[in-house]
Design an enzyme around this catalytic site. Structure first.
Site, PDB file in Angstrom:
ATOM      1  N   GLU A 134       1.131   5.539   0.650  1.00  0.00           N
ATOM      2  CA  GLU A 134       0.536   6.733   1.273  1.00  0.00           C
ATOM      3  C   GLU A 134       0.936   7.997   0.511  1.00  0.00           C
ATOM      4  O   GLU A 134       2.102   8.163   0.151  1.00  0.00           O
ATOM      5  CB  GLU A 134       1.006   6.822   2.725  1.00  0.00           C
ATOM      6  CG  GLU A 134       0.420   8.018   3.452  1.00  0.00           C
ATOM      7  CD  GLU A 134       0.764   7.997   4.918  1.00  0.00           C
ATOM      8  OE1 GLU A 134       0.488   6.987   5.593  1.00  0.00           O
ATOM      9  OE2 GLU A 134       1.342   8.995   5.388  1.00  0.00           O
ATOM     10  N   SER A 139       0.857  -1.189   0.000  1.00  0.00           N
ATOM     11  CA  SER A 139       0.000   0.000   0.000  1.00  0.00           C
ATOM     12  C   SER A 139       0.888   1.232   0.000  1.00  0.00           C
ATOM     13  O   SER A 139       2.045   1.173   0.430  1.00  0.00           O
ATOM     14  CB  SER A 139      -0.944  -0.013   1.204  1.00  0.00           C
ATOM     15  OG  SER A 139      -0.236  -0.214   2.401  1.00  0.00           O
ATOM     16  N   ASP A 182      -1.814  15.242  14.859  1.00  0.00           N
ATOM     17  CA  ASP A 182      -0.877  16.032  15.651  1.00  0.00           C
ATOM     18  C   ASP A 182      -1.499  17.374  15.978  1.00  0.00           C
ATOM     19  O   ASP A 182      -2.099  18.018  15.119  1.00  0.00           O
ATOM     20  CB  ASP A 182       0.446  16.196  14.905  1.00  0.00           C
ATOM     21  CG  ASP A 182       1.280  14.929  15.020  1.00  0.00           C
ATOM     22  OD1 ASP A 182       1.313  14.357  16.122  1.00  0.00           O
ATOM     23  OD2 ASP A 182       1.851  14.510  14.004  1.00  0.00           O
ATOM     24  N   PHE A 193      12.132  14.101  10.346  1.00  0.00           N
ATOM     25  CA  PHE A 193      10.917  13.317  10.635  1.00  0.00           C
ATOM     26  C   PHE A 193      11.142  12.435  11.864  1.00  0.00           C
ATOM     27  O   PHE A 193      10.262  12.302  12.707  1.00  0.00           O
ATOM     28  CB  PHE A 193      10.542  12.412   9.460  1.00  0.00           C
ATOM     29  CG  PHE A 193      10.087  13.126   8.216  1.00  0.00           C
ATOM     30  CD1 PHE A 193       9.440  14.343   8.279  1.00  0.00           C
ATOM     31  CD2 PHE A 193      10.297  12.570   6.954  1.00  0.00           C
ATOM     32  CE1 PHE A 193       9.016  15.002   7.127  1.00  0.00           C
ATOM     33  CE2 PHE A 193       9.871  13.212   5.799  1.00  0.00           C
ATOM     34  CZ  PHE A 193       9.236  14.433   5.885  1.00  0.00           C
TER      35      PHE A 193
HETATM   36  C1  LIG Z   1       0.099   5.133   9.660  1.00  0.00           C
HETATM   37  C2  LIG Z   1       0.074   6.553  10.206  1.00  0.00           C
HETATM   38  C3  LIG Z   1      -0.583   7.543   9.470  1.00  0.00           C
HETATM   39  C4  LIG Z   1      -0.635   8.861   9.949  1.00  0.00           C
HETATM   40  N1  LIG Z   1      -1.321   9.821   9.206  1.00  0.00           N
HETATM   41  C5  LIG Z   1      -1.477  11.055   9.710  1.00  0.00           C
HETATM   42  C6  LIG Z   1      -2.270  12.048   9.039  1.00  0.00           C
HETATM   43  O1  LIG Z   1      -2.834  11.784   7.975  1.00  0.00           O
HETATM   44  N2  LIG Z   1      -2.410  13.256   9.627  1.00  0.00           N
HETATM   45  C7  LIG Z   1      -1.823  13.570  10.818  1.00  0.00           C
HETATM   46  O2  LIG Z   1      -1.996  14.696  11.310  1.00  0.00           O
HETATM   47  N3  LIG Z   1      -1.053  12.682  11.471  1.00  0.00           N
HETATM   48  C8  LIG Z   1      -0.872  11.436  10.953  1.00  0.00           C
HETATM   49  N4  LIG Z   1      -0.116  10.507  11.639  1.00  0.00           N
HETATM   50  C9  LIG Z   1       0.544  10.910  12.881  1.00  0.00           C
HETATM   51  C10 LIG Z   1      -0.380  10.769  14.094  1.00  0.00           C
HETATM   52  O3  LIG Z   1      -1.527  11.545  13.923  1.00  0.00           O
HETATM   53  C11 LIG Z   1       0.390  11.236  15.317  1.00  0.00           C
HETATM   54  O4  LIG Z   1       1.423  10.342  15.612  1.00  0.00           O
HETATM   55  C12 LIG Z   1      -0.477  11.512  16.539  1.00  0.00           C
HETATM   56  O5  LIG Z   1       0.329  12.206  17.484  1.00  0.00           O
HETATM   57  C13 LIG Z   1      -1.017  10.255  17.180  1.00  0.00           C
HETATM   58  O6  LIG Z   1      -2.113   9.785  16.506  1.00  0.00           O
HETATM   59  P1  LIG Z   1      -2.786   8.375  16.916  1.00  0.00           P
HETATM   60  O7  LIG Z   1      -4.059   8.264  16.196  1.00  0.00           O
HETATM   61  O8  LIG Z   1      -1.833   7.284  16.754  1.00  0.00           O
HETATM   62  O9  LIG Z   1      -3.060   8.705  18.446  1.00  0.00           O
HETATM   63  P2  LIG Z   1      -3.713   7.970  19.684  1.00  0.00           P
HETATM   64  O10 LIG Z   1      -3.797   6.510  19.501  1.00  0.00           O
HETATM   65  O11 LIG Z   1      -4.969   8.695  20.026  1.00  0.00           O
HETATM   66  O12 LIG Z   1      -2.597   8.274  20.800  1.00  0.00           O
HETATM   67  C14 LIG Z   1      -2.053   9.573  20.959  1.00  0.00           C
HETATM   68  C15 LIG Z   1      -1.313   9.641  22.283  1.00  0.00           C
HETATM   69  O13 LIG Z   1      -2.267   9.617  23.344  1.00  0.00           O
HETATM   70  C16 LIG Z   1      -2.077   8.471  24.170  1.00  0.00           C
HETATM   71  N5  LIG Z   1      -3.425   7.973  24.470  1.00  0.00           N
HETATM   72  C17 LIG Z   1      -4.233   7.278  23.639  1.00  0.00           C
HETATM   73  N6  LIG Z   1      -5.415   7.023  24.254  1.00  0.00           N
HETATM   74  C18 LIG Z   1      -5.343   7.585  25.482  1.00  0.00           C
HETATM   75  C19 LIG Z   1      -6.238   7.673  26.585  1.00  0.00           C
HETATM   76  N7  LIG Z   1      -7.465   7.130  26.524  1.00  0.00           N
HETATM   77  N8  LIG Z   1      -5.825   8.349  27.707  1.00  0.00           N
HETATM   78  C20 LIG Z   1      -4.599   8.914  27.783  1.00  0.00           C
HETATM   79  N9  LIG Z   1      -3.696   8.838  26.760  1.00  0.00           N
HETATM   80  C21 LIG Z   1      -4.078   8.190  25.635  1.00  0.00           C
HETATM   81  C22 LIG Z   1      -1.253   7.497  23.361  1.00  0.00           C
HETATM   82  O14 LIG Z   1      -0.500   6.634  24.177  1.00  0.00           O
HETATM   83  C23 LIG Z   1      -0.384   8.464  22.555  1.00  0.00           C
HETATM   84  O15 LIG Z   1       0.699   8.941  23.304  1.00  0.00           O
HETATM   85  C24 LIG Z   1      -0.009   9.193  11.180  1.00  0.00           C
HETATM   86  C25 LIG Z   1       0.656   8.196  11.913  1.00  0.00           C
HETATM   87  C26 LIG Z   1       0.693   6.886  11.441  1.00  0.00           C
HETATM   88  C27 LIG Z   1       1.415   5.818  12.234  1.00  0.00           C
END
Ligand SMILES: Cc1cc2nc3c(=O)[nH]c(=O)nc-3n(C[C@H](O)[C@H](O)[C@H](O)COP(=O)(O)OP(=O)(O)OC[C@H]3O[C@@H](n4cnc5c(N)ncnc54)[C@H](O)[C@@H]3O)c2cc1C
Length: 278
Positions: free
Chosen positions: A11, A9, A103, A210
């Site tokens: 991105e 895949s 982020d 990055f």
């Molecule tokens: C495959 C991939 C694609 C991505 N694409 C994008 C994109 O299109 N746009 C973009 O802006 N970013 C993107 N990112 C980056 C990502 O958005 C960031 O890394 C962001 O900081 C974390 O997103 P997440 O959904 O993994 O977060 P989450 O899973 O919500 O976690 C974020 C943080 O909060 C903590 N956490 C989670 N749940 C809880 C809870 N209930 N209570 C307390 N703490 C908690 C986690 O441990 C972690 O430290 C991508 C990352 C990956 C791996």
């Protein structure tokens, strides 16, 4: 080139200029020839590309294959706005989403309406029951905001339990980090396939930057090696391609579910890597 026999895949990010758009269209045409399982399109922080992501997704979605998966983050607006966006995707036959926290844009103290990806996933399933398959991100080398490895697994599990079909990792260079993470996930009862996310090395300064904000560990030897090429970008890229082929081959030999490439909208490095894989 022979079509690879493993799940691939790619991105992309939404282009901002006409030039970038032309480059993406050329890239996707070349990568489409590899019969990937899907393309995905990122979602910019702060909701700035809420329209741009959808526009790019719909443009890429004009062929039967591969499917196109929009990223959607908690920065995507109010629940009503997110609902409308999801309806637009449904109307266009798109029923898979890569759901993220996103982020937090610099200068913004807090995130959007949903605080974490699991809340967004719950909202998607509650709003459109049984419609969307969900992919999420995960972090074998630990998300930069997570304090311990155990917490990483705990919140990843919570997210998966909200209803997830696949996870894609942050990019990494050390395969042991991936295998260790998968082993701990399995012990925690997480059964979702975890696809490694790979970023081909094309530009040392960019990838090093990055690594800084993604929490990816670049081994010291690799950093020194890449630095040693100085202005000789061609040799650096050649070395980077060889390194990435070895990394992907190691992962494939151990039976990973597929490989997701962070293409940065360019095809050459990804094509060179895929060509080098057996
Ligand atoms: C495959 C991939 C694609 C991505 N694409 C994008 C994109 O299109 N746009 C973009 O802006 N970013 C993107 N990112 C980056 C990502 O958005 C960031 O890394 C962001 O900081 C974390 O997103 P997440 O959904 O993994 O977060 P989450 O899973 O919500 O976690 C974020 C943080 O909060 C903590 N956490 C989670 N749940 C809880 C809870 N209930 N209570 C307390 N703490 C908690 C986690 O441990 C972690 O430290 C991508 C990352 C990956 C791996």
């Amino acid at each position: 080139m022979n079509k690879p026999n493993f799940g691939l895949s790619f991105e992309f990010f939404p282009p901002k200029t006409a030039e970038q758009k032309a480059a993406l269209l050329a890239t996707q045409t070349k990568l489409r020839a590899l019969s990937p399982e899907f393309f995905s399109v990122t979602f910019g922080a702060g909701g700035s590309t809420i329209g741009a992501t959808a526009e790019t997704v719909l443009e890429l979605n004009t062929h039967d294959t591969p499917k196109v998966i929009p990223h959607l983050s908690c920065m995507g607006g109010t629940p009503d706005e997110i609902k409308a966006l999801l309806q637009q995707y449904i109307d266009n036959g798109i029923t898979e989403i890569l759901a993220l926290r996103g982020d937090v844009p610099s200068g913004m103290g807090s995130v959007g309406y949903f605080r974490y990806a699991n809340e967004l996933i719950e909202f998607i399933h509650k709003t459109y029951p049984g419609v969307f398959k969900i992919t999420v991100g995960c972090y074998p080398e630990v998300h930069p905001e997570t304090l311990t490895f155990e917490t990483e697994i705990k919140y990843f599990k919570q997210k998966v339990d909200a209803g997830v079909d696949r996870a894609i990792t942050q990019f990494f260079f050390n395969p042991d980090a991936y295998f260790n993470f998968v082993e701990h996930c399995e012990k925690a009862g997480i059964e979702t396939p975890i696809t490694p996310g790979i970023m081909p090395i094309t530009n040392f300064a960019n990838i090093n930057r990055f690594c800084g904000f993604c929490g990816t560990d670049m081994p010291r030897w690799l950093k020194y090696k890449l630095q040693s090429y100085g202005d000789d970008r061609r040799s650096m890229q050649q070395f980077g391609t060889e390194f990435t082929i070895k990394l992907c081959q190691q992962l494939l030999d151990q039976g990973v579910p597929g490989i997701h490439f962070y293409t940065l909208n360019r095809s050459k490095a990804t094509l060179d890597v895929v060509k080098g894989l057996s």
